[in-house]
Scaffold this active site. Sequence first.
Site, mmCIF file in Angstrom:
data_model
loop_
_atom_site.group_PDB
_atom_site.id
_atom_site.type_symbol
_atom_site.label_atom_id
_atom_site.label_comp_id
_atom_site.label_asym_id
_atom_site.label_seq_id
_atom_site.Cartn_x
_atom_site.Cartn_y
_atom_site.Cartn_z
ATOM 1 N N HIS A 1 0.823 -1.221 0.000
ATOM 2 C CA HIS A 1 0.000 0.000 0.000
ATOM 3 C C HIS A 1 0.848 1.259 0.000
ATOM 4 C CE1 HIS A 1 -3.237 -2.833 0.497
ATOM 5 N NE2 HIS A 1 -3.924 -1.921 -0.155
ATOM 6 N N GLU B 1 -10.765 -10.799 -5.425
ATOM 7 C CA GLU B 1 -9.333 -10.756 -5.106
ATOM 8 C C GLU B 1 -8.857 -12.030 -4.424
ATOM 9 O OE1 GLU B 1 -8.584 -7.202 -2.817
ATOM 10 O OE2 GLU B 1 -10.319 -7.493 -1.545
ATOM 11 N N ASP C 1 -4.270 -8.219 -4.811
ATOM 12 C CA ASP C 1 -4.379 -9.381 -3.934
ATOM 13 C C ASP C 1 -4.561 -10.662 -4.734
ATOM 14 O OD1 ASP C 1 -4.022 -8.578 -1.247
ATOM 15 O OD2 ASP C 1 -5.910 -7.494 -1.336
ATOM 16 N N CYS D 1 -9.963 -2.893 -10.433
ATOM 17 C CA CYS D 1 -9.383 -1.762 -9.701
ATOM 18 C C CYS D 1 -8.007 -2.098 -9.143
ATOM 19 C CB CYS D 1 -10.322 -1.306 -8.594
ATOM 20 S SG CYS D 1 -10.678 -2.593 -7.387
HETATM 21 C C1 PEP Z 1 -6.471 -5.201 -4.909
HETATM 22 O O1 PEP Z 1 -6.225 -6.090 -4.084
HETATM 23 O O2 PEP Z 1 -6.217 -5.291 -6.116
HETATM 24 C C2 PEP Z 1 -7.072 -3.931 -4.468
HETATM 25 C C3 PEP Z 1 -7.441 -3.020 -5.339
HETATM 26 O O3 PEP Z 1 -7.188 -3.730 -3.127
HETATM 27 P P1 PEP Z 1 -5.979 -3.246 -2.200
HETATM 28 O O4 PEP Z 1 -4.813 -2.928 -3.091
HETATM 29 O O5 PEP Z 1 -6.445 -2.072 -1.435
HETATM 30 O O6 PEP Z 1 -5.727 -4.450 -1.356
HETATM 31 MG MG MG Z 2 -7.032 -5.936 -2.088
#
Ligand code: PEP
Ligand code: MG
Length: 578
Positions: free
Chosen positions: A193, A435, A459, A506
Amino acid sequence: MAEIRLSGIGVSEGIRMGKAIRYAHGVQNQQFADIAEAGVAQELKRLAEAKEKSIQETEKLIEQAQQTVGTEKAGVIAAQKSILLDPTFCPEMEKLITKKLFSAEKAVEQIVKQVAAIFENMPNEYMRERAADVKDVGSRLLAALTGAKDINLADIREEVILIADDLAPTDTVQLNKKYVLAFATQKGGKTSHTAIFSKTLGIPAVIGIATGFDQVRDGDTVIVDGTGGICIIHPSEATIRSYSEKMAKESKAESAWQAYAAQEAVTQDGHRVEIGANIGTVADARYAVEQGAEGIGLLRTELIYMSEASLPDEETQFNVYKDIVRVMGDKPVIIRTLDIGGDKELPYLKIPKEMNPFLGYRAIRLCLDQKPLFVTQLRAILRASAYGRIRIMFPMISGIEEWRSARAIVEEVKGQLRAEGHVFDETIEVGIMVEVPSVAVMAAQFAREVDFFSIGTNDLVQYTLAVDRMNEKIDYLYDHFNPSILTLLHTVVQAAHAAGKFVGMCGGMAGDPKAVPLLLALGLDELSMSATAIRKVKHAVSQMELKQCNALLEAVLKMSTAQDIRLKVDAFCAENGI
Ligand code: PEP
Ligand code: MG
């Protein structure tokens, strides 16, 4: 001084040059080198100086604390001075330097770990808490040795290149792009993140610098090349010249892409894909609109929770969601319910440490377990739905029962709001993130029940390939072009469309211009990404013909390795000017 080149993972594009500032937080986990025998005396001298400096700093802190919190509480800091003066603490470090040829930093780290572990294992809680003091003393000694400063990141007011062993997502969101030109860290994977937020903020970053990281000193001139994944210390005149040219080229390309912000993403043969932004704040929403977002494909609500010292109440959340929806006007906004856990911590929730936090008590699992917290969030989201086009999305769903439980709570909350006379969107759509591989495999069953899907490749890749997204050592295995991932994406889109359901993406793959031809051919309805990637992706879409993308996908789905797929995709992109 000779130029030093350090390679890492470029996670946020752009090149910046400036003066390094070392951030002390987290220095304890850095990897420090050994020394040669001839260097022992010098190392002992460095340790002695660092000890003296730390004692002086601690004395200053004691004085300050006496004035601000009183003599009794200042005693806690006085205890830290006693640790420094302890007849064995620093001498044990000296022994490691002379006998084992440890660098001063490595010796400090080792002894601090050992002593802290002794305290941590004591039965008495008061004594266990002393481990934090030992670590604090260790941080101060390391800061004195490396020149790192324990700074408040939000207070940085001069242009710097931030150098940190590691940055927590909570650190990253505090960075002010105006002053923090770029950053480089020793730890982290490309979809951590910290990496994602650096992209959202538009701060060039190189992370996961495995070797040589301890050579960067405070005040060094540094170039961070987030595009190439390189960090250069003491760049030579020739390097500065060539990087200045590269920076000029980048800013030219940036201005060329500017024109795409206002355009729709349409291929040369007329196929359109919706382009959304991944955001965390109202300011991000404004920036996303400027960059050409046609909606919000992912609102990471955990950023709202992370910016508070305790759980944000319904009113606070309602106001943020309402403000975001208002910024977006008639554009759709997908609000993801709290996705905490993994590398995103909320200190005030006091979740016990876990062996495998990404596989543990996180996201929807935590929300279903802590129902009042979940209900508060759903109430705020539903009330904000009276002001725009909101959709609700659950993160980390792994089975149908979980989805049904979460969905049922939405209905329950709707009932509450109705009874209280609140206005909200009665037909609000509720969907899930894909995910976890189990959901991708069972996409057809889910498609009968959910209103929409959004694929989270960050994920999905880590769970499918069993590759920790945070671990730089195995970053080479983390690849969204892996054939297993493309097969899963294909399964999900086919299943969603067979049931007439919307399916977006996303995860980070959606913002990779090179993945665009495959994502178009797979048939995704929407691609949602960091706002900084929007213009580039719109440009990429505009360069392609869907017909050719389909042929590329057909060929690629027959391939067995990520390497072959990349070669094929690279060649295709080069032919199409990407
Ligand atoms: C993902 O896992 O692709 C996602 C968009 O969620 P995050 O990156 O916040 O885990
Ligand atoms: Mg995620």
